[in-house]
Design a protein around this motif. Structure first.
Motif, mmCIF file in Angstrom:
data_model
loop_
_atom_site.group_PDB
_atom_site.id
_atom_site.type_symbol
_atom_site.label_atom_id
_atom_site.label_comp_id
_atom_site.label_asym_id
_atom_site.label_seq_id
_atom_site.Cartn_x
_atom_site.Cartn_y
_atom_site.Cartn_z
ATOM 1 N N ALA A 1 0.829 -1.203 0.000
ATOM 2 C CA ALA A 1 0.000 0.000 0.000
ATOM 3 C C ALA A 1 0.866 1.256 0.000
ATOM 4 O O ALA A 1 0.561 2.240 -0.699
ATOM 5 C CB ALA A 1 -0.932 0.005 1.218
ATOM 6 N N TRP A 2 1.961 1.253 0.782
ATOM 7 C CA TRP A 2 2.874 2.403 0.750
ATOM 8 C C TRP A 2 3.562 2.502 -0.608
ATOM 9 O O TRP A 2 3.784 3.619 -1.116
ATOM 10 C CB TRP A 2 3.920 2.285 1.863
ATOM 11 N N ALA A 3 3.908 1.377 -1.190
ATOM 12 C CA ALA A 3 4.543 1.388 -2.511
ATOM 13 C C ALA A 3 3.610 2.013 -3.552
ATOM 14 O O ALA A 3 4.051 2.789 -4.420
ATOM 15 C CB ALA A 3 4.925 -0.034 -2.923
ATOM 16 N N GLU A 4 2.314 1.685 -3.470
ATOM 17 C CA GLU A 4 1.347 2.270 -4.405
ATOM 18 C C GLU A 4 1.197 3.769 -4.178
ATOM 19 O O GLU A 4 1.077 4.544 -5.129
ATOM 20 C CB GLU A 4 -0.004 1.571 -4.241
ATOM 21 N N ALA A 5 1.225 4.195 -2.917
ATOM 22 C CA ALA A 5 1.101 5.628 -2.614
ATOM 23 C C ALA A 5 2.323 6.404 -3.102
ATOM 24 O O ALA A 5 2.218 7.574 -3.491
ATOM 25 C CB ALA A 5 0.928 5.831 -1.108
ATOM 26 N N PHE A 6 3.484 5.726 -3.121
ATOM 27 C CA PHE A 6 4.715 6.393 -3.547
ATOM 28 C C PHE A 6 4.887 6.401 -5.060
ATOM 29 O O PHE A 6 5.646 7.214 -5.608
ATOM 30 C CB PHE A 6 5.929 5.706 -2.906
ATOM 31 N N ALA A 7 4.175 5.545 -5.765
ATOM 32 C CA ALA A 7 4.370 5.351 -7.208
ATOM 33 C C ALA A 7 4.441 6.656 -8.017
ATOM 34 O O ALA A 7 5.296 6.779 -8.911
ATOM 35 C CB ALA A 7 3.276 4.432 -7.762
ATOM 36 N N GLU B 1 10.015 11.002 -10.726
ATOM 37 C CA GLU B 1 10.814 12.188 -10.402
ATOM 38 C C GLU B 1 12.186 11.827 -9.851
ATOM 39 O O GLU B 1 12.986 12.701 -9.525
ATOM 40 C CB GLU B 1 10.068 13.062 -9.382
ATOM 41 N N GLY B 2 12.426 10.516 -9.724
ATOM 42 C CA GLY B 2 13.728 10.076 -9.226
ATOM 43 C C GLY B 2 13.877 10.199 -7.729
ATOM 44 O O GLY B 2 15.005 10.158 -7.206
ATOM 45 N N LEU B 3 12.764 10.357 -7.014
ATOM 46 C CA LEU B 3 12.819 10.503 -5.566
ATOM 47 C C LEU B 3 12.898 9.142 -4.883
ATOM 48 O O LEU B 3 12.527 8.118 -5.463
ATOM 49 C CB LEU B 3 11.590 11.260 -5.061
ATOM 50 N N VAL C 1 12.034 11.665 -0.699
ATOM 51 C CA VAL C 1 13.207 12.483 -0.423
ATOM 52 C C VAL C 1 14.136 12.508 -1.628
ATOM 53 O O VAL C 1 14.207 11.553 -2.403
ATOM 54 C CB VAL C 1 13.953 11.955 0.830
ATOM 55 N N GLU C 2 14.818 13.621 -1.807
ATOM 56 C CA GLU C 2 15.762 13.753 -2.913
ATOM 57 C C GLU C 2 16.951 12.821 -2.700
ATOM 58 O O GLU C 2 17.444 12.681 -1.571
ATOM 59 C CB GLU C 2 16.249 15.195 -3.014
ATOM 60 N N PRO C 3 17.439 12.172 -3.765
ATOM 61 C CA PRO C 3 18.562 11.249 -3.617
ATOM 62 C C PRO C 3 19.889 11.952 -3.364
ATOM 63 O O PRO C 3 20.843 11.344 -2.860
ATOM 64 C CB PRO C 3 18.578 10.504 -4.955
ATOM 65 N N GLY C 4 19.967 13.224 -3.736
ATOM 66 C CA GLY C 4 21.214 13.968 -3.545
ATOM 67 C C GLY C 4 20.927 15.444 -3.333
ATOM 68 O O GLY C 4 19.781 15.857 -3.166
ATOM 69 N N GLY C 5 21.964 16.238 -3.351
ATOM 70 C CA GLY C 5 21.809 17.672 -3.177
ATOM 71 C C GLY C 5 22.371 18.132 -1.848
ATOM 72 O O GLY C 5 22.498 17.375 -0.898
#
Length: 368
Positions: free
Chosen positions: A21-27, A32-34, A80-84
């Motif tokens: 369910a969390w995976a579907e919410a994050f889809a 965006e590469g997040l 969350v952003e992977p970098g920066g």
């Protein structure tokens, strides 16, 4: 996200509660590469997020809203952003549950303590006299959050007499209908297996006053001394704040635990449903009252007052019920203009009835 990447995320985050369910919410955020992750700690506008790439430090400014109930908090699932530099949390996934209390602010703002919680573990020390009213307050907030509450009576080894301990447990059970009550001693291990079995299924938040033994209990469940522990004062059984931030920790037996600082103030925040759940026996009795809007004060045919008179319902329970309902109504009224108007109208109506009764009484006196 490729199947191998999805598998990697699932294996890394499953111990923290990640599911389909969390995976579907994050889809929607995958393109965006997040990165998906769970917030394990928040402090000074930044947070630690556990991800498949490890624990990342991220800034929450990007999603900090004006509404204090929508700020990033421990237990949130985020993108969350992977970098920066700095790295930012871009969004929070919709919460399943949220544990909220009112602040001491004159504006009566709500403060969110933990998100996406399945069990609220209320730690109560047996080293001091039981405060049943405070337990009822914690339980009202727990029920309102959507979590299943559990009361853990810590330091049970300090009450070695079985009969005395049984009476204490019974007192708490009477104040906590439908809630498991578990005596626990972290010193000798009593009751820990019961609590571990409860918290293994999902996310649990550990609540209670300073000195209630929360950090000791957390260490016992974790199997190691992760949380600092300080001795309580002998004079009143209270302790200093051992935990100063809310921390989310994976348990070795499954599930995750959010430890919280000791709570001195536990104000209600729009918790009418939770109050009703805590005092379910009063709500059930109220259905038998003669009048559907019975206030259980002096109305004829009041089943609640009849239960008090017969000894079926303790007067203390009714007093606590009234107190929490009044407090909750005040908090809600401060943020709801329509409710404020209804309350003022009700006050005027009751005032007019009282004035008419007094005038009728005076008239009868003069006629006599």
């Amino acid at each position: 996200m490729s199947s191998s990447s999805a598998s990697s995320v699932s294996s890394a985050l499953a111990p923290y509660g990640w599911d389909t369910a969390w995976a579907e919410a994050f889809a929607p955020y995958e393109t965006e590469g997040l990165l998906p992750g769970r917030v394990v700690r928040v402090d000074r506008g930044q947070c630690d997020v556990v991800t498949a790439d490890g624990v990342l430090r991220a800034d929450t400014a990007f999603v900090t809203p004006h509404d204090p109930l929508r700020v990033v908090c421990t237990g949130d699932w985020v993108a969350v952003e992977p970098g920066g530099n700095p790295r930012y949390v871009r969004t929070c996934l919709p919460r399943r549950t949220a544990f909220v209390r009112s602040t001491s602010s004159k504006r009566s703002e709500g403060q969110i303590l933990a998100a996406n919680v399945d069990h609220a573990v209320v730690a109560v020390s047996l080293a001091v006299e039981l405060d049943l009213g405070r337990i009822e307050r914690f339980l009202a907030l727990a029920w309102e959050s959507g979590a299943q509450p559990v009361v853990v009576l810590t330091k049970a080894d300090l009450v070695p007499d079985a009969v005395t301990r049984s009476h204490l447990v019974q007192d708490v059970e009477t104040s906590a209908p439908g809630v498991p009550v578990v005596p626990v001693s972290a010193r000798d291990g009593e009751g820990l297996d019961v609590v571990a079995a409860i918290v293994a299924g999902g996310t649990s938040v550990l609540l209670g006053q300073s000195g209630a033994g929360k950090s000791t209990l957390a260490n016992a469940l974790l199997g190691e001394d992760v949380m600092d522990v300080q001795a309580t004062r002998d004079v009143d059984g209270k302790g200093r704040h051992t935990t100063t931030t809310r921390n989310l920790l994976a348990l070795p037996g499954g599930g995750v635990l959010i430890d919280t600082p000791g709570l001195r103030g536990v104000g209600l925040w729009d918790a009418e449903t939770g109050v009703g759940q805590v005092f379910s026996e009063i709500e059930d009795l109220a259905e038998r009252c003669r009048f559907h809007d019975c206030a259980h004060e002096a109305e004829p045919g009041c089943a609640v007052l009849a239960a008090v008179d017969s000894g079926e319902l303790p007067q203390r329970r009714l007093d606590s019920y009234r107190k929490l309902l009044r407090e909750n109504q005040r908090i809600v009224a401060k943020t709801d203009a329509r409710l404020r108007a209804e309350i003022r109208k009700d006050w005027k109506r009751k005032g007019a009835i009282g004035k008419a009764a007094m005038e009728a009484k005076r008239g009868a006196h003069w006629r006599s």
